[in-house]
Design a protein around this motif. Sequence first.
Motif, PDB file in Angstrom:
ATOM      1  N   LYS A   1      77.632  10.999 -78.469  1.00  0.00           N
ATOM      2  CA  LYS A   1      76.281  11.310 -78.016  1.00  0.00           C
ATOM      3  C   LYS A   1      75.273  11.141 -79.145  1.00  0.00           C
ATOM      4  O   LYS A   1      75.516  11.540 -80.286  1.00  0.00           O
ATOM      5  N   LEU A   2      74.132  10.559 -78.797  1.00  0.00           N
ATOM      6  CA  LEU A   2      73.014  10.423 -79.729  1.00  0.00           C
ATOM      7  C   LEU A   2      71.778  10.991 -79.063  1.00  0.00           C
ATOM      8  O   LEU A   2      71.386  10.554 -77.980  1.00  0.00           O
ATOM      9  N   PHE A   3      71.173  11.995 -79.723  1.00  0.00           N
ATOM     10  CA  PHE A   3      69.965  12.618 -79.206  1.00  0.00           C
ATOM     11  C   PHE A   3      68.788  12.270 -80.120  1.00  0.00           C
ATOM     12  O   PHE A   3      68.915  12.319 -81.343  1.00  0.00           O
ATOM     13  N   PHE A   4      67.669  11.918 -79.504  1.00  0.00           N
ATOM     14  CA  PHE A   4      66.426  11.708 -80.243  1.00  0.00           C
ATOM     15  C   PHE A   4      65.356  12.572 -79.605  1.00  0.00           C
ATOM     16  O   PHE A   4      65.048  12.414 -78.418  1.00  0.00           O
ATOM     17  N   GLU A   5      64.827  13.529 -80.395  1.00  0.00           N
ATOM     18  CA  GLU A   5      63.888  14.520 -79.871  1.00  0.00           C
ATOM     19  C   GLU A   5      64.482  15.141 -78.608  1.00  0.00           C
ATOM     20  O   GLU A   5      65.598  15.637 -78.644  1.00  0.00           O
ATOM     21  N   GLU A   6      63.791  15.097 -77.487  1.00  0.00           N
ATOM     22  CA  GLU A   6      64.315  15.751 -76.287  1.00  0.00           C
ATOM     23  C   GLU A   6      65.216  14.848 -75.459  1.00  0.00           C
ATOM     24  O   GLU A   6      65.703  15.235 -74.396  1.00  0.00           O
ATOM     25  N   HIS A   7      65.465  13.630 -75.944  1.00  0.00           N
ATOM     26  CA  HIS A   7      66.170  12.633 -75.143  1.00  0.00           C
ATOM     27  C   HIS A   7      67.658  12.533 -75.481  1.00  0.00           C
ATOM     28  O   HIS A   7      68.030  12.439 -76.651  1.00  0.00           O
ATOM     29  N   ASP A   8      68.497  12.538 -74.450  1.00  0.00           N
ATOM     30  CA  ASP A   8      69.870  12.079 -74.570  1.00  0.00           C
ATOM     31  C   ASP A   8      69.806  10.574 -74.336  1.00  0.00           C
ATOM     32  O   ASP A   8      69.537  10.112 -73.225  1.00  0.00           O
ATOM     33  N   THR A   9      70.038   9.782 -75.380  1.00  0.00           N
ATOM     34  CA  THR A   9      69.785   8.338 -75.288  1.00  0.00           C
ATOM     35  C   THR A   9      70.703   7.639 -74.287  1.00  0.00           C
ATOM     36  O   THR A   9      70.391   6.546 -73.821  1.00  0.00           O
ATOM     37  N   GLU A  10      71.807   8.278 -73.939  1.00  0.00           N
ATOM     38  CA  GLU A  10      72.715   7.686 -72.957  1.00  0.00           C
ATOM     39  C   GLU A  10      72.049   7.516 -71.599  1.00  0.00           C
ATOM     40  O   GLU A  10      72.431   6.667 -70.799  1.00  0.00           O
ATOM     41  N   ASP A  11      71.031   8.326 -71.342  1.00  0.00           N
ATOM     42  CA  ASP A  11      70.425   8.362 -70.017  1.00  0.00           C
ATOM     43  C   ASP A  11      69.045   7.703 -69.951  1.00  0.00           C
ATOM     44  O   ASP A  11      68.338   7.852 -68.959  1.00  0.00           O
ATOM     45  N   LEU A  12      68.675   7.002 -71.000  1.00  0.00           N
ATOM     46  CA  LEU A  12      67.377   6.338 -71.004  1.00  0.00           C
ATOM     47  C   LEU A  12      67.465   4.961 -70.354  1.00  0.00           C
ATOM     48  O   LEU A  12      68.461   4.255 -70.484  1.00  0.00           O
ATOM     49  N   TRP A  13      66.382   4.582 -69.687  1.00  0.00           N
ATOM     50  CA  TRP A  13      66.275   3.236 -69.133  1.00  0.00           C
ATOM     51  C   TRP A  13      65.818   2.272 -70.223  1.00  0.00           C
ATOM     52  O   TRP A  13      65.285   2.675 -71.257  1.00  0.00           O
ATOM     53  N   LYS A  14      66.019   0.985 -69.976  1.00  0.00           N
ATOM     54  CA  LYS A  14      65.721  -0.025 -70.985  1.00  0.00           C
ATOM     55  C   LYS A  14      64.258   0.013 -71.417  1.00  0.00           C
ATOM     56  O   LYS A  14      63.943  -0.108 -72.612  1.00  0.00           O
ATOM     57  N   ASP A  15      63.332   0.207 -70.480  1.00  0.00           N
ATOM     58  CA  ASP A  15      61.916   0.244 -70.853  1.00  0.00           C
ATOM     59  C   ASP A  15      61.579   1.516 -71.634  1.00  0.00           C
ATOM     60  O   ASP A  15      60.668   1.523 -72.465  1.00  0.00           O
ATOM     61  N   GLU A  16      62.352   2.586 -71.408  1.00  0.00           N
ATOM     62  CA  GLU A  16      62.144   3.811 -72.179  1.00  0.00           C
ATOM     63  C   GLU A  16      62.591   3.611 -73.626  1.00  0.00           C
ATOM     64  O   GLU A  16      61.947   4.108 -74.556  1.00  0.00           O
ATOM     65  N   PHE A  17      63.700   2.886 -73.833  1.00  0.00           N
ATOM     66  CA  PHE A  17      64.111   2.542 -75.190  1.00  0.00           C
ATOM     67  C   PHE A  17      63.002   1.782 -75.902  1.00  0.00           C
ATOM     68  O   PHE A  17      62.678   2.066 -77.057  1.00  0.00           O
ATOM     69  N   ALA A  18      62.429   0.794 -75.229  1.00  0.00           N
ATOM     70  CA  ALA A  18      61.382  -0.021 -75.837  1.00  0.00           C
ATOM     71  C   ALA A  18      60.165   0.822 -76.192  1.00  0.00           C
ATOM     72  O   ALA A  18      59.570   0.654 -77.265  1.00  0.00           O
ATOM     73  N   ASP A  19      59.799   1.744 -75.309  1.00  0.00           N
ATOM     74  CA  ASP A  19      58.644   2.616 -75.571  1.00  0.00           C
ATOM     75  C   ASP A  19      58.893   3.506 -76.784  1.00  0.00           C
ATOM     76  O   ASP A  19      58.007   3.694 -77.631  1.00  0.00           O
ATOM     77  N   ILE A  20      60.096   4.062 -76.889  1.00  0.00           N
ATOM     78  CA  ILE A  20      60.419   4.940 -78.021  1.00  0.00           C
ATOM     79  C   ILE A  20      60.401   4.152 -79.319  1.00  0.00           C
ATOM     80  O   ILE A  20      59.845   4.595 -80.325  1.00  0.00           O
ATOM     81  N   ARG A  21      60.995   2.970 -79.316  1.00  0.00           N
ATOM     82  CA  ARG A  21      61.024   2.158 -80.539  1.00  0.00           C
ATOM     83  C   ARG A  21      59.621   1.772 -80.987  1.00  0.00           C
ATOM     84  O   ARG A  21      59.331   1.708 -82.184  1.00  0.00           O
ATOM     85  N   ARG A  22      58.751   1.512 -80.031  1.00  0.00           N
ATOM     86  CA  ARG A  22      57.399   1.062 -80.372  1.00  0.00           C
ATOM     87  C   ARG A  22      56.497   2.218 -80.799  1.00  0.00           C
ATOM     88  O   ARG A  22      55.658   2.055 -81.688  1.00  0.00           O
ATOM     89  N   ARG A  23      56.655   3.362 -80.178  1.00  0.00           N
ATOM     90  CA  ARG A  23      55.709   4.468 -80.383  1.00  0.00           C
ATOM     91  C   ARG A  23      56.233   5.593 -81.272  1.00  0.00           C
ATOM     92  O   ARG A  23      55.444   6.290 -81.916  1.00  0.00           O
ATOM     93  N   LYS A  24      57.547   5.793 -81.298  1.00  0.00           N
ATOM     94  CA  LYS A  24      58.108   6.966 -81.966  1.00  0.00           C
ATOM     95  C   LYS A  24      58.864   6.646 -83.243  1.00  0.00           C
ATOM     96  O   LYS A  24      59.142   7.542 -84.040  1.00  0.00           O
ATOM     97  N   ILE A  25      59.241   5.354 -83.427  1.00  0.00           N
ATOM     98  CA  ILE A  25      60.055   4.965 -84.571  1.00  0.00           C
ATOM     99  C   ILE A  25      59.396   3.790 -85.278  1.00  0.00           C
ATOM    100  O   ILE A  25      58.988   2.824 -84.644  1.00  0.00           O
ATOM    101  N   GLY A  26      59.300   3.880 -86.606  1.00  0.00           N
ATOM    102  CA  GLY A  26      58.821   2.765 -87.415  1.00  0.00           C
ATOM    103  C   GLY A  26      59.985   2.153 -88.177  1.00  0.00           C
ATOM    104  O   GLY A  26      60.804   2.875 -88.743  1.00  0.00           O
ATOM    105  N   PHE A  27      60.075   0.831 -88.186  1.00  0.00           N
ATOM    106  CA  PHE A  27      61.179   0.130 -88.829  1.00  0.00           C
ATOM    107  C   PHE A  27      60.692  -0.609 -90.069  1.00  0.00           C
ATOM    108  O   PHE A  27      59.663  -1.290 -90.038  1.00  0.00           O
ATOM    109  N   VAL A  28      61.453  -0.485 -91.151  1.00  0.00           N
ATOM    110  CA  VAL A  28      61.183  -1.231 -92.378  1.00  0.00           C
ATOM    111  C   VAL A  28      62.475  -1.950 -92.758  1.00  0.00           C
ATOM    112  O   VAL A  28      63.488  -1.300 -93.043  1.00  0.00           O
TER     113      VAL A  28
END
Length: 276
Positions: free
Chosen positions: A102-129
């Motif tokens: 299991k991987l949890f990010f904030e209030e989300h259990d990532t196993e249950d996220l839809w593909k567009d929700e993953f994209a939204d989290i990566r764009r808005r909640k996570i910065g990549f370097v």
Amino acid sequence: NLDRWMSAEKPYILSTVKSGRNPRIPACRMLANEGRLSMNEILKLDNVEKYYGNKANLTKAVDKISFSVEKGEFVGIMGRSGCGKTTLLKLLGMIDRQTGGKLFFEEHDTEDLWKDEFADIRRRKIGFVFQDFYLMDSLSVRENIMLPKILDKKSAKECMEESQKYAEQFGITHLMNKKPYELSGGEKQRVAISRALINNPDLILADEPTGNLDSKSGDVVIHTLSHINRELGKTIVMVTHDPKMASYCSRLILLKDGMILEDMRNGGDLSLIHIS
């Protein structure tokens, strides 16, 4: 399209049919609280695994790893080449999917996220370097920094104002109209850090951010990341092989063969670290 590239790198099949619940309602939005994060945690891993290959030739890149990351921490992940550092960072950033656990990010259990929700989290909640910057040579520095906001369909005014704010903060205003191929490695990485911050993410993930830089440029970049952590209060997880860079982290996780060898608070003397 940067977001499309990230989300398409590792396609997966999201199973939504689970006994006793509506498959259209992610479990993280239901009442069950098992495994949830505490108020101070931003990430939590519970027996996370990542395997490649088949039963006859199975590679365990990440092997039953469990730990959590608290808000405001600067966590360094160290280990020899091939120990699973980058694979683990991809799992944390939801660029790749775990095989098990299991991987949890904030209030989300990532196993249950839809593909567009993953994209939204990566764009808005996570910065990549990234070590290799991943800037677009066809765009100006300003346009590269603005890209996450452009993808988020923000106004031109907001894009311009925010890109200028971070350019001023990291000393690259004089580069805004240049193309990435005209910049030094250190300048490219400061552009990449500005891009990572422009949507005000909760988490910064950095994969060997000084790996392609000379020592002087590397010092500038690690000081920048330390400033982001201490002054802006951002949570950072950074993969590095360099003890000098790791000395800026408040906590170190040492990996070996896909497993945690040691998880320790940084006491300042990293000369004692030896990864066999």
